[in-house]
Design an enzyme around this catalytic site. Structure first.
Site, PDB file in Angstrom:
ATOM      1  N   PRO A  54       9.431   3.338  -3.724  1.00 58.96           N
ATOM      2  CA  PRO A  54       9.999   1.920  -4.282  1.00 58.96           C
ATOM      3  C   PRO A  54       9.134   1.396  -4.745  1.00 58.96           C
ATOM      4  O   PRO A  54       7.852   1.239  -4.189  1.00 58.96           O
ATOM      5  CB  PRO A  54      10.757   1.535  -3.051  1.00 58.96           C
ATOM      6  CG  PRO A  54      10.299   2.154  -1.621  1.00 58.96           C
ATOM      7  CD  PRO A  54       9.805   3.660  -2.150  1.00 58.96           C
ATOM      8  N   ASN A  55       9.285   0.617  -5.887  1.00 60.33           N
ATOM      9  CA  ASN A  55       8.567  -0.462  -6.672  1.00 60.33           C
ATOM     10  C   ASN A  55       7.280   0.201  -7.336  1.00 60.33           C
ATOM     11  O   ASN A  55       6.711  -0.580  -8.017  1.00 60.33           O
ATOM     12  CB  ASN A  55       7.951  -1.477  -5.391  1.00 60.33           C
ATOM     13  CG  ASN A  55       9.441  -2.164  -5.070  1.00 60.33           C
ATOM     14  OD1 ASN A  55      10.442  -2.712  -5.686  1.00 60.33           O
ATOM     15  ND2 ASN A  55       9.474  -2.280  -3.830  1.00 60.33           N
ATOM     16  N   ARG A 109       3.628  -5.429 -11.476  1.00 60.33           N
ATOM     17  CA  ARG A 109       3.483  -6.307 -10.122  1.00 60.33           C
ATOM     18  C   ARG A 109       2.368  -6.304  -9.562  1.00 60.33           C
ATOM     19  O   ARG A 109       1.424  -5.309  -9.557  1.00 60.33           O
ATOM     20  CB  ARG A 109       4.686  -5.551  -9.195  1.00 60.33           C
ATOM     21  CG  ARG A 109       4.035  -4.558  -8.448  1.00 60.33           C
ATOM     22  CD  ARG A 109       5.205  -3.628  -7.375  1.00 60.33           C
ATOM     23  NE  ARG A 109       4.966  -4.147  -5.998  1.00 60.33           N
ATOM     24  CZ  ARG A 109       4.713  -3.359  -5.105  1.00 60.33           C
ATOM     25  NH1 ARG A 109       4.839  -2.214  -5.259  1.00 60.33           N
ATOM     26  NH2 ARG A 109       4.575  -3.818  -4.002  1.00 60.33           N
ATOM     27  N   TYR A 162      -2.532  -3.586  -7.290  1.00 60.28           N
ATOM     28  CA  TYR A 162      -1.820  -2.344  -7.779  1.00 60.28           C
ATOM     29  C   TYR A 162      -2.835  -2.040  -8.965  1.00 60.28           C
ATOM     30  O   TYR A 162      -2.717  -0.862  -9.699  1.00 60.28           O
ATOM     31  CB  TYR A 162      -0.639  -2.298  -7.743  1.00 60.28           C
ATOM     32  CG  TYR A 162       0.295  -2.293  -6.545  1.00 60.28           C
ATOM     33  CD1 TYR A 162      -0.023  -1.345  -5.594  1.00 60.28           C
ATOM     34  CD2 TYR A 162       0.887  -3.524  -6.065  1.00 60.28           C
ATOM     35  CE1 TYR A 162       0.545  -1.606  -4.466  1.00 60.28           C
ATOM     36  CE2 TYR A 162       1.190  -3.685  -4.871  1.00 60.28           C
ATOM     37  CZ  TYR A 162       1.218  -2.440  -3.918  1.00 60.28           C
ATOM     38  OH  TYR A 162       1.751  -2.476  -2.810  1.00 60.28           O
ATOM     39  N   ASN A 218       3.244   9.243  -2.433  1.00 60.58           N
ATOM     40  CA  ASN A 218       3.149   7.897  -2.258  1.00 60.58           C
ATOM     41  C   ASN A 218       4.573   7.184  -2.196  1.00 60.58           C
ATOM     42  O   ASN A 218       5.330   6.875  -3.051  1.00 60.58           O
ATOM     43  CB  ASN A 218       2.534   6.981  -3.381  1.00 60.58           C
ATOM     44  CG  ASN A 218       2.223   5.412  -3.167  1.00 60.58           C
ATOM     45  OD1 ASN A 218       2.865   4.926  -2.228  1.00 60.58           O
ATOM     46  ND2 ASN A 218       1.321   4.916  -3.877  1.00 60.58           N
ATOM     47  N   ALA A 229       6.707   1.308   0.483  1.00 63.17           N
ATOM     48  CA  ALA A 229       7.010   0.766   1.902  1.00 63.17           C
ATOM     49  C   ALA A 229       7.675   1.576   2.883  1.00 63.17           C
ATOM     50  O   ALA A 229       7.685   1.676   3.882  1.00 63.17           O
ATOM     51  CB  ALA A 229       7.845  -0.181   1.637  1.00 63.17           C
ATOM     52  N   GLU A 270      -0.485  12.627   1.518  1.00 60.04           N
ATOM     53  CA  GLU A 270       0.026  11.005   1.512  1.00 60.04           C
ATOM     54  C   GLU A 270      -1.169  10.200   0.929  1.00 60.04           C
ATOM     55  O   GLU A 270      -2.332  10.192   1.082  1.00 60.04           O
ATOM     56  CB  GLU A 270       0.166  10.494   2.946  1.00 60.04           C
ATOM     57  CG  GLU A 270       0.498   8.816   3.014  1.00 60.04           C
ATOM     58  CD  GLU A 270       0.531   8.287   4.355  1.00 60.04           C
ATOM     59  OE1 GLU A 270       1.071   7.238   4.821  1.00 60.04           O
ATOM     60  OE2 GLU A 270      -0.032   8.797   5.364  1.00 60.04           O
ATOM     61  N   HIS A 329      -1.999   6.281  -1.005  1.00 63.32           N
ATOM     62  CA  HIS A 329      -1.701   4.805  -1.209  1.00 63.32           C
ATOM     63  C   HIS A 329      -2.800   4.081  -2.310  1.00 63.32           C
ATOM     64  O   HIS A 329      -3.762   4.651  -2.471  1.00 63.32           O
ATOM     65  CB  HIS A 329      -1.784   3.885  -0.126  1.00 63.32           C
ATOM     66  CG  HIS A 329      -0.900   4.511   1.116  1.00 63.32           C
ATOM     67  ND1 HIS A 329       0.490   4.185   0.933  1.00 63.32           N
ATOM     68  CD2 HIS A 329      -1.075   5.289   2.102  1.00 63.32           C
ATOM     69  CE1 HIS A 329       1.376   4.847   1.962  1.00 63.32           C
ATOM     70  NE2 HIS A 329       0.190   5.683   2.712  1.00 63.32           N
ATOM     71  N   ARG A 365      -4.439  -4.639   4.754  1.00 60.03           N
ATOM     72  CA  ARG A 365      -3.039  -5.227   4.605  1.00 60.03           C
ATOM     73  C   ARG A 365      -2.439  -5.992   5.705  1.00 60.03           C
ATOM     74  O   ARG A 365      -3.011  -5.744   6.818  1.00 60.03           O
ATOM     75  CB  ARG A 365      -2.229  -4.571   3.469  1.00 60.03           C
ATOM     76  CG  ARG A 365      -3.081  -4.451   2.200  1.00 60.03           C
ATOM     77  CD  ARG A 365      -2.164  -3.802   1.124  1.00 60.03           C
ATOM     78  NE  ARG A 365      -1.544  -4.698   0.724  1.00 60.03           N
ATOM     79  CZ  ARG A 365      -0.090  -4.042   0.104  1.00 60.03           C
ATOM     80  NH1 ARG A 365      -0.185  -3.124  -0.364  1.00 60.03           N
ATOM     81  NH2 ARG A 365       0.608  -5.139  -0.567  1.00 60.03           N
TER      82      ARG A 365
END
Length: 146
Positions: free
Chosen positions: A16-17, A24, A29, A78, A81, A102, A104, A111
């Site tokens: 998502p996103n 964004r 990012y 990735n 969330a 995985e 990121h 964070r």
């Protein structure tokens, strides 16, 4: 004599996103979008059949893992969330044969506290975080060298 060369098949799956990369939260990012970065990766790895999939929907991500999880050589994932919430995606990864790395873009350890927990990390080959979009390249390298 002609040799039949089968390219390694790797898919990048984004959650998502991540369709909003380059738009964004650029301070987290970065400025680049995924489509442009995919061109760079495909040029760098011409002998790899590199596919890409993105969805904002958890079930669609699970379906894609099931679809490619027995025929691809690797998945760079990735989950956004969903990394911190989805036991279902972790179960999908456990249920397939294809190794998953995985990744990121940001260093999730720096964070918010809720981002420190990963349900995916324990069922993946490894985790790469904090190197911007280069995290994807590092994930591909991990799969090549596994």
């Amino acid at each position: 004599m002609q040799l039949n060369f089968c390219a390694m098949r790797i898919i990048i799956i984004n959650g998502p996103n991540l369709n909003l990369l380059g738009v964004r939260e650029k301070s987290i990012y970065g400025e680049n979008n995924m489509e442009d970065y995919l061109k760079v990766l495909r040029q760098k790895y011409p002998k790899i059949d590199l596919d890409y999939y993105q969805s904002n929907v958890e079930g669609e991500l699970i379906n894609k893992i099931h679809e490619v999880g027995f025929s691809y050589d690797g998945i760079v994932m990735n989950a956004g969330a969903y990394t911190h919430t989805s036991i279902a995606i972790a179960d999908a990864i456990k249920g397939v044969n294809t190794p998953v790395v995985e990744v990121h873009i940001s260093n999730v350890a720096k964070r918010e506290d809720f981002r420190h927990k990963t349900y995916l990390g324990p069922v993946c080959l490894g985790t790469i975080a904090g190197f911007g979009l280069d995290s994807y390249r590092l994930g591909i390298e991990a799969l090549i060298n596994k």
